[in-house]
Design a protein around this motif. Structure first.
Motif, PDB file in Angstrom:
ATOM      1  N   GLY A 139      42.736  44.335  44.499  1.00  0.00           N
ATOM      2  CA  GLY A 139      43.215  45.559  43.868  1.00  0.00           C
ATOM      3  C   GLY A 139      43.924  46.533  44.778  1.00  0.00           C
ATOM      4  O   GLY A 139      44.309  47.623  44.353  1.00  0.00           O
TER       5      GLY A 139
ATOM      6  N   SER B 138      41.347  55.466  45.168  1.00  0.00           N
ATOM      7  CA  SER B 138      42.789  55.686  44.986  1.00  0.00           C
ATOM      8  C   SER B 138      43.201  57.134  45.226  1.00  0.00           C
ATOM      9  O   SER B 138      43.874  57.439  46.215  1.00  0.00           O
ATOM     10  CB  SER B 138      43.200  55.239  43.577  1.00  0.00           C
ATOM     11  OG  SER B 138      42.480  55.956  42.584  1.00  0.00           O
TER      12      SER B 138
ATOM     13  N   VAL C 157      48.215  43.303  39.522  1.00  0.00           N
ATOM     14  CA  VAL C 157      48.333  44.292  40.594  1.00  0.00           C
ATOM     15  C   VAL C 157      49.813  44.487  40.853  1.00  0.00           C
ATOM     16  O   VAL C 157      50.527  43.534  41.194  1.00  0.00           O
ATOM     17  CB  VAL C 157      47.610  43.827  41.879  1.00  0.00           C
ATOM     18  CG1 VAL C 157      47.779  44.871  42.982  1.00  0.00           C
ATOM     19  CG2 VAL C 157      46.129  43.567  41.606  1.00  0.00           C
TER      20      VAL C 157
ATOM     21  N   ALA D 259      45.395  42.390  48.235  1.00  0.00           N
ATOM     22  CA  ALA D 259      46.052  42.573  46.939  1.00  0.00           C
ATOM     23  C   ALA D 259      45.209  41.976  45.820  1.00  0.00           C
ATOM     24  O   ALA D 259      45.101  42.560  44.730  1.00  0.00           O
ATOM     25  CB  ALA D 259      47.439  41.943  46.964  1.00  0.00           C
TER      26      ALA D 259
ATOM     27  N   VAL E 185      51.950  44.457  50.134  1.00  0.00           N
ATOM     28  CA  VAL E 185      51.510  45.789  49.713  1.00  0.00           C
ATOM     29  C   VAL E 185      52.097  46.815  50.676  1.00  0.00           C
ATOM     30  O   VAL E 185      52.627  46.477  51.745  1.00  0.00           O
ATOM     31  CB  VAL E 185      49.971  45.889  49.672  1.00  0.00           C
ATOM     32  CG1 VAL E 185      49.380  44.832  48.749  1.00  0.00           C
ATOM     33  CG2 VAL E 185      49.348  45.785  51.071  1.00  0.00           C
TER      34      VAL E 185
ATOM     35  N   THR F 110      46.891  48.224  46.789  1.00  0.00           N
ATOM     36  CA  THR F 110      48.348  48.323  46.747  1.00  0.00           C
ATOM     37  C   THR F 110      48.914  49.008  47.991  1.00  0.00           C
ATOM     38  O   THR F 110      50.115  48.934  48.228  1.00  0.00           O
ATOM     39  CB  THR F 110      48.819  49.081  45.494  1.00  0.00           C
ATOM     40  OG1 THR F 110      48.169  50.359  45.437  1.00  0.00           O
ATOM     41  CG2 THR F 110      48.482  48.297  44.235  1.00  0.00           C
TER      42      THR F 110
ATOM     43  N   VAL G  83      46.662  48.896  39.167  1.00  0.00           N
ATOM     44  CA  VAL G  83      45.789  47.746  38.967  1.00  0.00           C
ATOM     45  C   VAL G  83      45.376  47.694  37.498  1.00  0.00           C
ATOM     46  O   VAL G  83      45.170  48.726  36.856  1.00  0.00           O
ATOM     47  CB  VAL G  83      44.531  47.800  39.860  1.00  0.00           C
ATOM     48  CG1 VAL G  83      44.898  47.643  41.317  1.00  0.00           C
ATOM     49  CG2 VAL G  83      43.740  49.090  39.642  1.00  0.00           C
TER      50      VAL G  83
ATOM     51  N   VAL H  41      52.916  46.638  42.783  1.00  0.00           N
ATOM     52  CA  VAL H  41      53.335  47.466  43.912  1.00  0.00           C
ATOM     53  C   VAL H  41      54.772  47.887  43.663  1.00  0.00           C
ATOM     54  O   VAL H  41      55.660  47.029  43.541  1.00  0.00           O
ATOM     55  CB  VAL H  41      53.209  46.705  45.245  1.00  0.00           C
ATOM     56  CG1 VAL H  41      53.755  47.551  46.396  1.00  0.00           C
ATOM     57  CG2 VAL H  41      51.757  46.316  45.506  1.00  0.00           C
TER      58      VAL H  41
ATOM     59  N   GLY I 121      46.527  51.928  41.860  1.00  0.00           N
ATOM     60  CA  GLY I 121      46.199  50.918  42.858  1.00  0.00           C
ATOM     61  C   GLY I 121      45.377  51.519  43.982  1.00  0.00           C
ATOM     62  O   GLY I 121      45.488  52.708  44.302  1.00  0.00           O
TER      63      GLY I 121
ATOM     64  N   ASP J 113      52.257  51.897  41.524  1.00  0.00           N
ATOM     65  CA  ASP J 113      51.265  51.096  42.241  1.00  0.00           C
ATOM     66  C   ASP J 113      50.011  51.100  41.376  1.00  0.00           C
ATOM     67  O   ASP J 113      49.287  52.111  41.332  1.00  0.00           O
ATOM     68  CB  ASP J 113      50.957  51.692  43.612  1.00  0.00           C
ATOM     69  CG  ASP J 113      52.158  51.744  44.537  1.00  0.00           C
ATOM     70  OD1 ASP J 113      53.113  50.988  44.302  1.00  0.00           O
ATOM     71  OD2 ASP J 113      52.129  52.528  45.502  1.00  0.00           O
TER      72      ASP J 113
END
Length: 519
Positions: free
Chosen positions: A80, A437, A491, A77, A108, A82, A466, A493, A59, A464
Motif C-alpha cells: 500500500g 498517510s 495501488v 507498493a 513509488v 505510494t 490505495v 502512484v 496512499g 496516490d
C-alpha cells in the motif's frame, strides 16, 4: 457546459479522507496524475473501475525506508505504499542519489535526507563521497576508527557545511543516526539542530541510547531530542519510538506529550513488530552492552547465515569480521503478554506515524540464486551463481528464493490493518489510515510543500491512492520468508496503477522525486 472527461473514475468505494473526515461512498475522478473530482455522482471518464465494497484511501507515506531498490520498493507498493522516503539514515551526496533514482526509475515516489553519519565518515575517516555512491555507505564503513567519536569544532563545522549543502540540493531534512555514534558530542547534536532550524527542515533521529539501566537510558536519549527541539526551535522527529524506547515507553511518551503541550515540535513514528533490524556492528549490540537492552546474544539472528548467535564470543567474532552484516534484534517477545502490552503502548502515543524501517533484501546462507520459475541463475562460464551470505540481493522481480529481510520491509501496513485494527482494535480504521498517510505528509509539509498534496483524497491532491478490502488485507512476510502482503486491490502512484487487481505491474515506474522547498 458538460463536465470535463476524467482519465479514470473509481466508483462504489468507501472513501476515507483523514483530513476532511469524509467517510462515505463516493466516485473519485483522476486526470493527469491528480484527483479532479470526489462526489456522489461519477463524472464522464475514459475508463471506469467498479471498486464497490472496497476502501479507497490516500496512499501510504513511509518516512523510514532503507529498501530503496526497485525490488524493495515493489514489495512496499504491494503493502500500500505510494511514497517511500529514506530519512533516518539519509544519503550523501544527495544530488547523486536523486539523479540515480530518476535515471533508473522507481515504482513509488522517493526522497532522501542528508546523512550525518556519511558526513562524519567523510570528514573524520576520509570516506569518499562520489556521485554514484550506493545507499549502503553506512553499513560498508562500520569498522572505521573515528566516525563514532567526538569531533573538533573545525570538523563539526565541516560536517554541518556538508549537510547544509545537501539541503540546498533538495534533501528533505537531516538524518541523524546518533545511536550508532553515542560518543559523539552533545554540543554537535545541538549545533546540528540549530542548523536544521535555520534551514527550515526537520531532523530524523535514531536516539543516542536504548536502555533501561542508568546512566544512558532510553528516556535520556529521548530527552536529548526534546531538549534540542526546545532549545533551537527545530522540528525534531524521533524514529521508531517503539524499538528505541522499549520498556521505558511510558516515560518517553509522557515526556513527548508534555513537550508538545508546551509547543515543542517533536514528532514520532513506530512499526508494529517486537523485533528490530540493523547492522551487527552497531554500538549498542556490543556484547558488554546487550544487558542494557534486556537481551542476550540468543535474541540476535545474523541474517547472512540465519543463525541465532550462540554467545558473546560468536557475537564479537561476527562484529569483527562483518560489522555491516544484517541482524534481527528480538527486543520484545510478542508471545509474552507483558512485552506485547509494551509494544502496543507505542501506538497509544498520540500522533505517532506508522513507518516501516524497511531493510534491503540479502542472501542467507550462501544459497544458489534462481530466476522466476525456479531456473538456476548462472554466470557467464555456466557455473551456478551462489550469493555469499549477506550479499546484496539482485534487483529482480520476483525476489529470488534464499533472500531474507525483516518482515516489516514487506508487511508493516497490512499488519497494522490486520493486527492493530481488525484483531486488536487498538486503532480505528480511520486513525490507522491517518497515521499511515496524512500524518507523515503533515510532518514534512512545512519543509516540503509538495507533501501538502499527499495523504488526502481531495480535489487537487496527487492521485496516490490505495484501494483495499479491510476484511481480508493481511501480511504474509515472516522472519524467514520474504512474501508480499495481500488484500490491496489497486495501488496508484500519480494516477498510474502499480498494483492492479492485486497484481504488481512491472512495466511501469511512475515514482517521482520528492524534494524540500519544491511545490
Amino acid at each position: 457546459m458538460p463536465a470535463p472527461v476524467a482519465d479514470l473514475v473509481l466508483t462504489g468505494a468507501r472513501v476515507i479522507d483523514p483530513e476532511s473526515g469524509l467517510d462515505g461512498v463516493r466516485a473519485v475522478g483522476i486526470t493527469g496524475g491528480a484527483i479532479t473530482s470526489v462526489g456522489e455522482a461519477a463524472p464522464p471518464a475514459r475508463e471506469v473501475w467498479d471498486v464497490a465494497g472496497q476502501v479507497l484511501a490516500p496512499g501510504f507515506i513511509d518516512l523510514h525506508s532503507h529498501a530503496q531498490s526497485t525490488t524493495g520498493l515493489r514489495l512496499q507498493a504491494l503493502d500500500g505504499v505510494t511514497t517511500a522516503l529514506e530519512l533516518e539514515a539519509g544519503v550523501l551526496p544527495v544530488a547523486g542519489a536523486y539523479a540515480r533514482a530518476e535515471a533508473e526509475g522507481r515504482p513509488v515516489n522517493f526522497g532522501f535526507s542528508a546523512s550525518w553519519t556519511d558526513a562524519r565518515m567523510h570528514v573524520l575517516d576520509g570516506v569518499p563521497l562520489v556521485a554514484d555512491a550506493s545507499l549502503d555507505l553506512f553499513a560498508t564503513h562500520q569498522s572505521l576508527p573515528n566516525w563514532r567519536g567526538p569531533a573538533s569544532d573545525r570538523d563539526v563545522g565541516r560536517i554541518l557545511d556538508l549537510l547544509a549543502d545537501a539541503v540546498g540540493e533538495g534533501a528533505l531534512g537531516i538524518g541523524v543516526l546518533v545511536g550508532y555514534a553515542p560518543d559523539s558530542g552533545r554540543a554537535e547534536y545541538f549545533r546540528l539542530a540549530g542548523l536544521a532550524a535555520r534551514l527550515g527542515v526537520p531532523t530524523f533521529t535514531h536516539t543516542r541510547f536504548i536502555s533501561t539501566a542508568e546512566p544512558g537510558t532510553s528516556l535520556e536519549g529521548a530527552l536529548e531530542v526534546i531538549a534540542a527541539a526546545a532549545g533551537t526551535g527545530a522540528h525534531m522527529h524521533m524514529c521508531h519510538v517503539n524499538s528505541t524506547s522499549t520498556r521505558m515507553i511510558d516515560e518517553v511518551a509522557g515526556a513527548i506529550d508534555a513537550a508538545r503541550v508546551g509547543g515543542v515540535s517533536v514528532s514520532t513514528e513506530a512499526y508494529p513488530y517486537g523485533a528490530g533490524s540493523t547492522v551487527i556492528g552497531a554500538a549498542f549490540l556490543a556484547p558488554e552492552q546487550l544487558h542494557r537492552l534486556g537481551i542476550g546474544p540468543r535474541q540476535l539472528t545474523y541474517l547472512p547465515t540465519g543463525e541465532r548467535i550462540a554467545d558473546d564470543r560468536r557475537l564479537a567474532e561476527l562484529r569483527a569480521t562483518d560489522p555491516g552484516g544484517g541482524v534481527v534484534v528480538h527486543f520484545l517477545d510478542e508471545d509474552d503478554p507483558a512485552d506485547l502490552a509494551v509494544l502496543e503502548r507505542s501506538f497509544t502515543l498520540a500522533d505517532t506515524a506508522i513507518a516501516t524501517d524497511a531493510m534491503p533484501l540479502v542472501a542467507s546462507g550462501g544459497k544458489p540464486l534462481v530466476a522466476p520459475g525456479g531456473k538456476p541463475l548462472v554466470a557467464s562460464g555456466g557455473k551456478p551463481l551462489v550469493a555469499p551470505g549477506g550479499a546484496a540481493a539482485p534487483d529482480t522481480w520476483p525476489p529470488a528464493p534464499g533472500l531474507v529481510t525483516h518482515p516489516r520491509s514487506a508487511g508493516s501496513y497490512a499488519r497494522t490493518l490486520r493486527w492493530l485494527v481488525r484483531e486488536r482494535g487498538l486503532l480505528s480504521l480511520t486513525e490507522a489510515l491517518r497515521r499511515s498517510s496524512l500524518l507523515p505528509a503533515q510532518i514534512l509539509e512545512g519543509a516540503v510543500p509538495a507533501m501538502r498534496r499527499k495523504g488526502r483524497v481531495q480535489v487537487g491532491a496527487d492521485a496516490d491512492l490505495v484501494v483495499f478490502d479491510p476484511d481480508t488485507v493481511t501480511d504474509h512476510a515472516t522472519y524467514t520468508q520474504v512474501a508480499p502482503s495481500s488484500g490491496f486491490r489497486h495501488v496508484l502512484v500519480a494516477g498510474t496503477p502499480v498494483v492492479r487487481d492485486g497484481e504488481l505491474r512491472t512495466d511501469v515506474l511512475p515514482g517521482r522525486a520528492v524534494r524540500s522547498g519544491t511545490v
